[in-house]
Design a protein around this motif. Structure first.
Motif, PDB file in Angstrom:
ATOM      1  N   TRP A 288       0.176  -1.407   0.159  1.00 55.02           N
ATOM      2  CA  TRP A 288       0.138   0.254  -0.227  1.00 55.02           C
ATOM      3  C   TRP A 288       0.566   1.119  -0.362  1.00 55.02           C
ATOM      4  O   TRP A 288       0.597   1.931  -1.060  1.00 55.02           O
ATOM      5  N   THR A 289       1.810   0.929   0.416  1.00 52.62           N
ATOM      6  CA  THR A 289       2.545   2.364   1.075  1.00 52.62           C
ATOM      7  C   THR A 289       3.544   2.226  -0.397  1.00 52.62           C
ATOM      8  O   THR A 289       4.603   3.268  -0.431  1.00 52.62           O
ATOM      9  N   GLY A 290       4.534   1.864  -0.006  1.00 53.80           N
ATOM     10  CA  GLY A 290       5.166   1.607  -1.229  1.00 53.80           C
ATOM     11  C   GLY A 290       7.166   1.801  -0.928  1.00 53.80           C
ATOM     12  O   GLY A 290       8.229   2.028  -1.109  1.00 53.80           O
ATOM     13  N   ASN A 291       6.784   2.144   0.337  1.00 52.39           N
ATOM     14  CA  ASN A 291       7.917   2.568   1.151  1.00 52.39           C
ATOM     15  C   ASN A 291       8.023   1.396   2.156  1.00 52.39           C
ATOM     16  O   ASN A 291       7.499   0.836   3.049  1.00 52.39           O
ATOM     17  N   LEU A 292       9.389   0.699   2.618  1.00 48.28           N
ATOM     18  CA  LEU A 292       9.478  -0.573   3.301  1.00 48.28           C
ATOM     19  C   LEU A 292       9.969   0.498   4.492  1.00 48.28           C
ATOM     20  O   LEU A 292       9.708  -0.953   5.920  1.00 48.28           O
ATOM     21  N   LYS A 293       9.767   1.464   5.004  1.00 46.26           N
ATOM     22  CA  LYS A 293       9.476   2.013   6.249  1.00 46.26           C
ATOM     23  C   LYS A 293       9.035   1.491   7.108  1.00 46.26           C
ATOM     24  O   LYS A 293       8.890   1.354   8.836  1.00 46.26           O
ATOM     25  N   SER A 294       7.623   1.344   6.912  1.00 44.82           N
ATOM     26  CA  SER A 294       6.102   0.659   7.476  1.00 44.82           C
ATOM     27  C   SER A 294       6.180  -0.520   7.330  1.00 44.82           C
ATOM     28  O   SER A 294       5.992  -0.537   9.008  1.00 44.82           O
ATOM     29  N   PRO A 295       6.438  -1.445   6.791  1.00 42.58           N
ATOM     30  CA  PRO A 295       6.592  -2.660   7.417  1.00 42.58           C
ATOM     31  C   PRO A 295       7.958  -2.832   8.087  1.00 42.58           C
ATOM     32  O   PRO A 295       7.519  -3.740   9.811  1.00 42.58           O
ATOM     33  N   VAL A 296       8.966  -2.157   8.253  1.00 38.20           N
ATOM     34  CA  VAL A 296      10.201  -2.459  10.026  1.00 38.20           C
ATOM     35  C   VAL A 296      10.039  -1.659  10.783  1.00 38.20           C
ATOM     36  O   VAL A 296       9.544  -2.323  11.790  1.00 38.20           O
ATOM     37  N   LEU A 297       8.956  -0.590  10.614  1.00 43.62           N
ATOM     38  CA  LEU A 297       8.303   0.268  12.018  1.00 43.62           C
ATOM     39  C   LEU A 297       7.263  -0.793  12.618  1.00 43.62           C
ATOM     40  O   LEU A 297       7.018  -1.287  14.018  1.00 43.62           O
ATOM     41  N   ILE A 298       6.179  -1.415  12.452  1.00 51.32           N
ATOM     42  CA  ILE A 298       5.367  -2.544  12.584  1.00 51.32           C
ATOM     43  C   ILE A 298       6.055  -3.669  13.071  1.00 51.32           C
ATOM     44  O   ILE A 298       5.972  -4.252  14.240  1.00 51.32           O
ATOM     45  N   HIS A 299       6.832  -4.317  12.221  1.00 49.18           N
ATOM     46  CA  HIS A 299       7.741  -5.489  12.597  1.00 49.18           C
ATOM     47  C   HIS A 299       8.542  -4.695  14.267  1.00 49.18           C
ATOM     48  O   HIS A 299       8.684  -5.271  14.814  1.00 49.18           O
ATOM     49  N   SER A 300       9.243  -3.650  14.349  1.00 54.36           N
ATOM     50  CA  SER A 300       9.746  -3.503  14.941  1.00 54.36           C
ATOM     51  C   SER A 300       8.800  -2.921  16.791  1.00 54.36           C
ATOM     52  O   SER A 300       9.560  -3.767  17.586  1.00 54.36           O
ATOM     53  N   LEU A 301       7.578  -2.428  16.086  1.00 53.58           N
ATOM     54  CA  LEU A 301       6.782  -2.295  17.111  1.00 53.58           C
ATOM     55  C   LEU A 301       6.621  -4.338  17.811  1.00 53.58           C
ATOM     56  O   LEU A 301       5.823  -4.079  19.331  1.00 53.58           O
ATOM     57  N   TYR A 302       6.054  -4.332  17.313  1.00 44.83           N
ATOM     58  CA  TYR A 302       6.168  -6.020  17.135  1.00 44.83           C
ATOM     59  C   TYR A 302       6.692  -6.716  18.238  1.00 44.83           C
ATOM     60  O   TYR A 302       6.569  -7.405  19.566  1.00 44.83           O
ATOM     61  N   ASN A 303       7.780  -6.322  17.516  1.00 51.17           N
ATOM     62  CA  ASN A 303       8.887  -7.156  18.800  1.00 51.17           C
ATOM     63  C   ASN A 303       9.322  -6.620  19.758  1.00 51.17           C
ATOM     64  O   ASN A 303       9.322  -7.111  20.939  1.00 51.17           O
ATOM     65  N   ALA A 304       8.918  -5.284  20.100  1.00 47.09           N
ATOM     66  CA  ALA A 304       8.983  -4.594  21.666  1.00 47.09           C
ATOM     67  C   ALA A 304       7.436  -4.793  22.103  1.00 47.09           C
ATOM     68  O   ALA A 304       8.632  -5.085  23.644  1.00 47.09           O
ATOM     69  N   LEU A 305       7.360  -5.104  21.762  1.00 48.28           N
ATOM     70  CA  LEU A 305       5.869  -5.597  22.537  1.00 48.28           C
ATOM     71  C   LEU A 305       6.187  -6.646  23.331  1.00 48.28           C
ATOM     72  O   LEU A 305       5.382  -7.054  24.403  1.00 48.28           O
ATOM     73  N   THR A 306       6.820  -7.725  22.389  1.00 51.35           N
ATOM     74  CA  THR A 306       6.773  -9.252  22.298  1.00 51.35           C
ATOM     75  C   THR A 306       7.836  -8.929  23.891  1.00 51.35           C
ATOM     76  O   THR A 306       7.773  -9.560  25.086  1.00 51.35           O
ATOM     77  N   LEU A 307       8.821  -8.121  23.807  1.00 49.55           N
ATOM     78  CA  LEU A 307       9.767  -7.665  24.356  1.00 49.55           C
ATOM     79  C   LEU A 307       9.032  -7.900  25.933  1.00 49.55           C
ATOM     80  O   LEU A 307       9.469  -7.538  27.190  1.00 49.55           O
ATOM     81  N   ILE A 308       8.685  -6.612  25.517  1.00 47.76           N
ATOM     82  CA  ILE A 308       7.827  -6.156  27.092  1.00 47.76           C
ATOM     83  C   ILE A 308       7.306  -7.190  27.827  1.00 47.76           C
ATOM     84  O   ILE A 308       7.136  -7.561  28.802  1.00 47.76           O
TER      85      ILE A 308
END
Length: 313
Positions: A288-308
Motif C-alpha cells: 500500500w505504501t511502497g515504502n519499506l519503512k512501514s513494515p520495518v516499523l510495524i515489525h519493530s513495534l511488534y517485537n518491542a511488544l513481545t519483549l515487554i
C-alpha cells in the motif's frame, strides 16, 4: 516514443478513388500493459494506388509521466511492475540466502560460538551478544547478496524512498493502522488456539532470562529484535521477495506466497499460522505504501511488544 510497422497486402477492384496516393488517418488507441503501465497510441494507415493495393500502418505509442503516475495511483498496491530481480535470478538468490546465510548463521551460529569459547553453554549476556553479532553478519551478507544480484542501475536505498506518485499515502499512518490490525489478529488467533489446544505461556522463558540478566543484555535485546532483525527480514522478505513476486503475479498472491515462505523459513510448526498472518500484514503495508519503512516499523513495534510481555510476565 516507439513505432512498429506492419505491411498489409490486399486486393480490390481498381476505382477512381485509388488515385489518391498517400491517404492516411489517425485513430487514438488506449493500451494497457500489465500491471499498471498505460500507453496512448495513434494508428496511421497509408495506402498507395496500385492494381494490387499496398497499405501499411504504423502505431506510435507514447507513455507520459502523468499517465504512468495515474496508473500507479489506482488499486491497493503501488509496487512497480519492473523488479530488480527476475526469473531464475530470483529463486537462485533466495536459495543462496536461505542455505548459505540464513540457516548456517541463524541456526548454527551459536553452536560455533560455543565451540570457540570452549563451554557447553553460554551465559545469557554472552548469548545475546553473540546473537547480535550473528544478526549483523547476516544483515551485511544479505545486503551484499542483493546488491550484486540486482540490476546494475538499482539501489537498495530505493526501498526506503517515497514514491512521488503516492505522496498521499502516509507510511507512518499505515504503520499505526497495520500494527493495530496485527495485534488484533494475533489476539484473536491466540484465543482460538487456546480454545482448541489449551492455553500456553505467553512469555518466552529463554528471552526472559536474557532480559533479566543485566542492563547490557536488555540493550542488546533491543538492538537485535527492534532494529537489526526487522531491518534484515523486511529487506529480504518484503523488499526482495515480495517486490519480485509482485512483478509476475497479482499482489494478493504475491503477499500470500511471500508470507508462506517467510513463515516456513522460521522452522516453527506451532508458530506457522501466526507468522503467516504477520507476513501478510507486513506485506499489505508494503504494497500500500511502497515504502519499506512501514513494515520495518510495524515489525519493530511488534517485537518491542513481545519483549515487554516477556519481561513483565
Amino acid at each position: 516514443m516507439s513505432s512498429v510497422r506492419w505491411p498489409l497486402l490486399y486486393s480490390s477492384p481498381p476505382s477512381s478513388q485509388s488515385t489518391n496516393v498517400g491517404r492516411q488517418f489517425t485513430k487514438q488507441l488506449h493500451c494497457s500493459l500489465f500491471p499498471s503501465n498505460q500507453l496512448t497510441c495513434s494508428l496511421r494507415i497509408r495506402r498507395s494506388a496500385t492494381l494490387r493495393h499496398h497499405a501499411s500502418f504504423k502505431i506510435f505509442c507514447k507513455r507520459s509521466k502523468t499517465t504512468q503516475e495515474n496508473g500507479l495511483s489506482h488499486g491497493f498496491s503501488v509496487l512497480q511492475g519492473d523488479s530488480p530481480w527476475q526469473g531464475g535470478n530470483l529463486w537462485s538468490t533466495l536459495a543462496f540466502y536461505i542455505f548459505c546465510l540464513h540457516i548456517p548463521l541463524g541456526f548454527g551460529g551459536l553452536s560455533v560460538v560455543t565451540q570457540i569459547i570452549g563451554k557447553n553453554s553460554l551465559l545469557p549476556q554472552t548469548k545475546i551478544l553473540a546473537i547480535l553479532l550473528i544478526q549483523i553478519l547476516e544483515l551485511n551478507g544479505a545486503f551484499l547478496l542483493l546488491k550484486y544480484t540486482a540490476k546494475p542501475q538499482y539501489k537498495l536505498s530505493s526501498f526506503f524512498k517515497n514514491n512521488s506518485s503516492v505522496e498521499t499515502r502516509n507510511w507512518v499512518l499505515a504503520s499505526a493502522v497495520g500494527f493495530g490490525v496485527l495485534v488484533l489478529l494475533l489476539f484473536l488467533t491466540s484465543l482460538i488456539a487456546s480454545r482448541l489446544f489449551g492455553s500456553k505461556p505467553v512469555n518466552n522463558s529463554i528471552l526472559k532470562e536474557i532480559l533479566l540478566s543485566s542492563d547490557v543484555s536488555r540493550v542488546a535485546c533491543d538492538i537485535v529484535y527492534c532494529i537489526v532483525c526487522p531491518l534484515l527480514e523486511e529487506v529480504v522478505w518484503r523488499g526482495f521477495l515480495l517486490t519480485s513476486l509482485s512483478s509476475t503475479m497479482e499482489w494478493p498472491q504475491a503477499v500470500a506466497l511471500s508470507s508462506a515462505i517467510f513463515s516456513a523459513c522460521h522452522f516453527s510448526a506451532e508458530s506457522f499460522v501466526q507468522l503467516f498472518i504477520i507476513g501478510c500484514v507486513l506485506g499489505c503495508s508494503y504494497c500500500w505504501t511502497g515504502n519499506l519503512k512501514s513494515p520495518v516499523l510495524i515489525h519493530s513495534l511488534y517485537n518491542a511488544l513481545t519483549l515487554i510481555i516477556s519481561y513483565l510476565y
